[in-house]
Design a protein around this motif. Structure first.
Motif, PDB file in Angstrom:
ATOM      1  N   HIS A 182       0.866  -1.255   0.028  1.00  0.00           N
ATOM      2  CA  HIS A 182      -0.046   0.170   0.038  1.00  0.00           C
ATOM      3  C   HIS A 182       0.853   1.210   0.036  1.00  0.00           C
ATOM      4  O   HIS A 182       0.625   2.406   0.100  1.00  0.00           O
ATOM      5  CB  HIS A 182      -1.034   0.004   1.230  1.00  0.00           C
ATOM      6  CG  HIS A 182      -1.938  -1.215   1.155  1.00  0.00           C
ATOM      7  ND1 HIS A 182      -2.432  -1.461  -0.151  1.00  0.00           N
ATOM      8  CD2 HIS A 182      -2.113  -2.359   1.774  1.00  0.00           C
ATOM      9  CE1 HIS A 182      -3.335  -2.483   0.177  1.00  0.00           C
ATOM     10  NE2 HIS A 182      -3.127  -3.085   1.312  1.00  0.00           N
ATOM     11  N   PHE A 340       0.979  -2.802 -10.429  1.00  0.00           N
ATOM     12  CA  PHE A 340      -0.290  -1.860  -9.897  1.00  0.00           C
ATOM     13  C   PHE A 340      -0.577  -0.909 -10.628  1.00  0.00           C
ATOM     14  O   PHE A 340      -1.694  -0.440 -11.002  1.00  0.00           O
ATOM     15  CB  PHE A 340       0.398  -1.637  -8.602  1.00  0.00           C
ATOM     16  CG  PHE A 340       0.445  -2.348  -7.348  1.00  0.00           C
ATOM     17  CD1 PHE A 340       0.021  -3.733  -7.397  1.00  0.00           C
ATOM     18  CD2 PHE A 340       1.581  -2.479  -6.343  1.00  0.00           C
ATOM     19  CE1 PHE A 340       0.193  -4.555  -6.487  1.00  0.00           C
ATOM     20  CE2 PHE A 340       1.868  -3.246  -5.443  1.00  0.00           C
ATOM     21  CZ  PHE A 340       1.039  -4.420  -5.384  1.00  0.00           C
ATOM     22  N   ILE A 343      -2.878  -2.103 -13.475  1.00  0.00           N
ATOM     23  CA  ILE A 343      -4.191  -2.402 -12.793  1.00  0.00           C
ATOM     24  C   ILE A 343      -4.752  -1.262 -12.547  1.00  0.00           C
ATOM     25  O   ILE A 343      -6.164  -0.962 -13.025  1.00  0.00           O
ATOM     26  CB  ILE A 343      -3.999  -3.154 -11.494  1.00  0.00           C
ATOM     27  CG1 ILE A 343      -3.502  -4.647 -11.874  1.00  0.00           C
ATOM     28  CG2 ILE A 343      -5.468  -3.391 -10.937  1.00  0.00           C
ATOM     29  CD1 ILE A 343      -2.909  -5.692 -10.577  1.00  0.00           C
ATOM     30  N   GLU A 344      -4.168  -0.201 -12.008  1.00  0.00           N
ATOM     31  CA  GLU A 344      -5.065   1.182 -11.771  1.00  0.00           C
ATOM     32  C   GLU A 344      -5.365   1.918 -12.674  1.00  0.00           C
ATOM     33  O   GLU A 344      -6.284   2.639 -12.967  1.00  0.00           O
ATOM     34  CB  GLU A 344      -3.859   1.782 -10.682  1.00  0.00           C
ATOM     35  CG  GLU A 344      -3.990   1.236  -9.188  1.00  0.00           C
ATOM     36  CD  GLU A 344      -2.954   1.690  -8.274  1.00  0.00           C
ATOM     37  OE1 GLU A 344      -2.224   2.833  -8.481  1.00  0.00           O
ATOM     38  OE2 GLU A 344      -2.419   0.763  -7.395  1.00  0.00           O
ATOM     39  N   LEU A 347      -8.354   0.458 -14.190  1.00  0.00           N
ATOM     40  CA  LEU A 347      -9.409   0.764 -13.232  1.00  0.00           C
ATOM     41  C   LEU A 347     -10.035   2.057 -13.510  1.00  0.00           C
ATOM     42  O   LEU A 347     -11.178   2.236 -13.621  1.00  0.00           O
ATOM     43  CB  LEU A 347      -9.274   0.580 -12.086  1.00  0.00           C
ATOM     44  CG  LEU A 347      -9.105  -1.268 -11.409  1.00  0.00           C
ATOM     45  CD1 LEU A 347      -8.359  -0.962 -10.164  1.00  0.00           C
ATOM     46  CD2 LEU A 347     -10.556  -1.943 -11.623  1.00  0.00           C
ATOM     47  N   LEU A 359     -10.051   1.718  -3.490  1.00  0.00           N
ATOM     48  CA  LEU A 359      -9.573   1.234  -4.994  1.00  0.00           C
ATOM     49  C   LEU A 359      -8.396   0.443  -4.826  1.00  0.00           C
ATOM     50  O   LEU A 359      -8.261  -0.702  -5.395  1.00  0.00           O
ATOM     51  CB  LEU A 359     -10.086   2.207  -6.116  1.00  0.00           C
ATOM     52  CG  LEU A 359      -9.621   1.615  -7.488  1.00  0.00           C
ATOM     53  CD1 LEU A 359     -10.921   0.755  -7.900  1.00  0.00           C
ATOM     54  CD2 LEU A 359      -9.418   2.494  -8.280  1.00  0.00           C
ATOM     55  N   ARG A 360      -7.193   1.397  -4.324  1.00  0.00           N
ATOM     56  CA  ARG A 360      -6.078   0.786  -4.453  1.00  0.00           C
ATOM     57  C   ARG A 360      -5.927  -0.472  -3.332  1.00  0.00           C
ATOM     58  O   ARG A 360      -5.342  -1.342  -3.585  1.00  0.00           O
ATOM     59  CB  ARG A 360      -5.116   2.034  -3.931  1.00  0.00           C
ATOM     60  CG  ARG A 360      -3.579   1.830  -4.335  1.00  0.00           C
ATOM     61  CD  ARG A 360      -3.000   3.211  -4.075  1.00  0.00           C
ATOM     62  NE  ARG A 360      -2.501   3.851  -5.351  1.00  0.00           N
ATOM     63  CZ  ARG A 360      -1.947   5.043  -5.603  1.00  0.00           C
ATOM     64  NH1 ARG A 360      -1.443   5.546  -4.459  1.00  0.00           N
ATOM     65  NH2 ARG A 360      -1.630   5.168  -6.736  1.00  0.00           N
ATOM     66  N   ILE A 362      -8.015  -2.669  -2.278  1.00  0.00           N
ATOM     67  CA  ILE A 362      -8.610  -3.662  -2.772  1.00  0.00           C
ATOM     68  C   ILE A 362      -7.954  -4.353  -3.768  1.00  0.00           C
ATOM     69  O   ILE A 362      -7.701  -5.484  -3.732  1.00  0.00           O
ATOM     70  CB  ILE A 362     -10.295  -3.493  -3.003  1.00  0.00           C
ATOM     71  CG1 ILE A 362     -11.133  -2.947  -2.184  1.00  0.00           C
ATOM     72  CG2 ILE A 362     -10.760  -4.900  -3.598  1.00  0.00           C
ATOM     73  CD1 ILE A 362     -12.413  -2.545  -2.410  1.00  0.00           C
ATOM     74  N   SER A 363      -7.539  -3.698  -4.980  1.00  0.00           N
ATOM     75  CA  SER A 363      -6.769  -4.196  -6.073  1.00  0.00           C
ATOM     76  C   SER A 363      -5.478  -4.690  -5.587  1.00  0.00           C
ATOM     77  O   SER A 363      -5.229  -5.775  -6.189  1.00  0.00           O
ATOM     78  CB  SER A 363      -6.680  -3.126  -7.298  1.00  0.00           C
ATOM     79  OG  SER A 363      -6.023  -2.059  -6.772  1.00  0.00           O
ATOM     80  N   ARG A 364      -4.821  -4.090  -4.972  1.00  0.00           N
ATOM     81  CA  ARG A 364      -3.411  -4.455  -4.337  1.00  0.00           C
ATOM     82  C   ARG A 364      -3.638  -5.723  -3.714  1.00  0.00           C
ATOM     83  O   ARG A 364      -2.628  -6.753  -3.740  1.00  0.00           O
ATOM     84  CB  ARG A 364      -2.697  -3.495  -3.886  1.00  0.00           C
ATOM     85  CG  ARG A 364      -2.335  -2.342  -4.713  1.00  0.00           C
ATOM     86  CD  ARG A 364      -1.491  -1.197  -4.419  1.00  0.00           C
ATOM     87  NE  ARG A 364      -1.159  -0.093  -5.361  1.00  0.00           N
ATOM     88  CZ  ARG A 364       0.077   0.656  -5.138  1.00  0.00           C
ATOM     89  NH1 ARG A 364       0.617   0.733  -3.983  1.00  0.00           N
ATOM     90  NH2 ARG A 364      -0.041   1.496  -5.946  1.00  0.00           N
ATOM     91  N   ILE A 366      -5.965  -7.959  -3.583  1.00  0.00           N
ATOM     92  CA  ILE A 366      -6.360  -9.164  -4.653  1.00  0.00           C
ATOM     93  C   ILE A 366      -5.072  -9.520  -5.295  1.00  0.00           C
ATOM     94  O   ILE A 366      -4.659 -10.871  -5.470  1.00  0.00           O
ATOM     95  CB  ILE A 366      -7.485  -8.906  -5.409  1.00  0.00           C
ATOM     96  CG1 ILE A 366      -8.481  -8.383  -4.776  1.00  0.00           C
ATOM     97  CG2 ILE A 366      -7.564  -9.775  -6.492  1.00  0.00           C
ATOM     98  CD1 ILE A 366      -9.801  -7.859  -5.714  1.00  0.00           C
ATOM     99  N   TYR A 367      -4.268  -8.744  -5.756  1.00  0.00           N
ATOM    100  CA  TYR A 367      -3.069  -9.326  -6.660  1.00  0.00           C
ATOM    101  C   TYR A 367      -1.807  -9.993  -5.475  1.00  0.00           C
ATOM    102  O   TYR A 367      -1.449 -11.020  -6.132  1.00  0.00           O
ATOM    103  CB  TYR A 367      -2.236  -7.998  -7.131  1.00  0.00           C
ATOM    104  CG  TYR A 367      -0.815  -8.282  -7.613  1.00  0.00           C
ATOM    105  CD1 TYR A 367      -1.043  -8.814  -9.079  1.00  0.00           C
ATOM    106  CD2 TYR A 367       0.409  -8.009  -7.073  1.00  0.00           C
ATOM    107  CE1 TYR A 367       0.369  -9.272  -9.730  1.00  0.00           C
ATOM    108  CE2 TYR A 367       1.457  -8.378  -7.842  1.00  0.00           C
ATOM    109  CZ  TYR A 367       1.371  -8.976  -8.904  1.00  0.00           C
ATOM    110  OH  TYR A 367       2.625  -9.226  -9.723  1.00  0.00           O
TER     111      TYR A 367
END
Length: 454
Positions: A182, A340, A343-344, A347, A359-360, A362-364, A366-367
């Motif tokens: 993060h 990242f 992905i971002e 998104l 958003l960051r 959740i997506s990170r 998951i990765y």
């Protein structure tokens, strides 16, 4: 592509892959660029690039170099190590040069350079899949390496303890990344990266120092291990992939350079190149002693991780394994950052999500969970290295930069630049074709007696 007029004078700083002039960026696009991990902070010093590059390059791959040497033999082994060092330094120089070859514009990401060289659509299709395979592949392999080294640390320090499954160690290792992922951008992980770079030098030194201390083993054998010719040839191919894997920092070079400030008088390639030179000297200090001394002392009895061959002194080997863990933590972050970013970008720009912490978050997460899960499921470390190494590292490291160089600069036929690039391309293609064959065979042999989640 080449028809744009010169950009207005006030657009010399910055620039983003999709806008030719800073002025054209709407407030929203500017806000998105300031939020994305690669373009958000541009105040790095040259030594940041040095240790980011060391962290990205000197992977845990260095520990398998003596093993690769044992599969290559003395002559070919030394030649391939040195050749790889020279070729990859050359292609790295090309990447650094191409970062700002269009006045007033910076190629902040590998695929933006690809789009400029091969066209909007084709550039994406050529670069993005390869870059993703490399970065996600490295992250998965590092999950396994981190877990393995933690387990080895635990087993060395406490040899009488009840053994704990490797799966749990991979989970423990992943837990660090659920926190570190993060950190918003490259500059914010420079501390982690510096620690990692120092660690890589430390455990490399331990690896060759302890080997020297052990001395040349009795009845050491420098012949090939495999009994059959086919086995020898396959192992040779696989070792090529392992060497390719060891020199795989190119996938994050432009992204690292994007963090360095740039003006027309002082372009970013100056400080970046200085950092790269320092990084490459460190790489040589890590790689050559480990590969050559490790093979010289143990011959073909060396295992695919030299720290396993060196069982004693226990405290030293435990320490080296802990260093590997710390280094791999840094490397994971360096390779995850461009992922990242991709992905971002998707998104926010394609799916029009609002840039936010949630958003960051959740997506990170998951990765990280994804790489952990794959790492736990398929932990055959060496074979995976050979397979991915040839498949994706060879192109992005050995010859994609050369092809882009030829496409963009169009050097004269049979000039030195033209010949050099073609040699690199031919060697790189050979590497790409041959090493996955060896790697795949190793995976098949190891997978025969492998049980899922054992």
């Amino acid at each position: 592509m080449g028809t744009q007029g010169p950009p207005p004078s006030n657009s010399l700083r910055g620039g983003n892959g999709y806008q030719w002039q800073v002025d054209e960026r709407t407030a929203r696009q500017k806000e998105i660029d300031d939020w994305l991990p690669i373009t958000s902070s541009r105040n790095a010093k040259w030594w940041y690039s040095a240790f980011h590059n060391v962290t990205a390059m000197v992977g845990a791959g260095v520990l398998s170099l003596p093993y690769a040497m044992s599969e290559l033999g003395w002559g070919p082994g030394v030649v391939i190590l040195v050749l790889s060092w020279i070729i990859t330094l050359y292609t790295l120089w090309q990447m650094v040069e191409m970062h700002e070859m269009v006045p007033g514009k910076r190629f902040d990401r590998y695929h933006e350079l690809g789009q400029y060289a091969f066209g909007e659509k084709l550039g994406l299709y050529i670069v993005v899949p390869q870059q993703l395979v490399v970065e996600v592949g490295v992250n998965i392999v590092y999950m396994v390496t981190g877990g393995k080294s933690l387990k080895k640390f635990h087993d060395t320090v406490c040899s009488t303890c009840k053994p704990i499954k490797q799966t749990y160690f991979i989970m423990i290792f992943a837990s660090v990344h659920f926190v570190l992922s993060h950190l918003p951008n490259f500059n914010s992980i420079s501390g982690v990266s510096l620690a990692a770079a120092v660690m890589s030098l430390s455990y490399s030194t331990i690896a060759w120092g302890a080997s020297v201390d052990k001395g040349v083993q009795e009845n050491v054998d420098y012949g090939y291990k495999a009994k059959s010719t086919a086995g020898t040839v396959f192992n040779f191919f696989s070792a090529l992939g392992e060497v390719a894997f060891a020199y795989a920092g190119h996938n994050v070079v432009l992204e690292i350079q994007a963090t360095i400030p740039s003006t027309p008088e002082k372009p970013s390639k100056g400080p970046m190149w200085r950092g790269v030179i320092v990084a490459y000297i460190v790489v040589a200090l890590c790689y050559f002693p480990v590969a050559l001394i490790g093979y010289w002392m143990f011959g073909n009895a060396v295992s695919d991780n030299i720290l396993i061959t060196l069982e004693k002194p226990a405290w030293l080997i435990a320490m080296a394994n802990m260093f590997v863990v710390i280094h791999v933590i840094g490397s994971y972050q360096i390779y995850a950052m461009p992922v990242f970013d991709m992905i971002e970008t998707v998104l926010v720009k394609k799916l029009h999500f609002k840039p936010s912490f949630l958003l960051r978050f959740i997506s990170r997460n998951i990765y990280v969970a994804f790489t952990m899960f794959v790492g736990i499921t398929f932990p055959f470390f060496g074979g995976l290295l050979g397979f991915f190494g040839g498949f994706a590292f060879a192109p992005t490291t050995y010859f994609l930069p050369c092809i882009m160089w030829l496409a963009i600069y169009k050097p004269k036929r049979y000039s030195l630049s033209w010949i050099t690039n073609w040699i690199c391309i031919i060697l790189g293609v050979l590497l790409m074709v041959l090493s996955p064959i060896g790697g795949l065979r190793q995976i098949i042999l190891q997978a025969k007696d492998y049980e899922f989640y054992s």
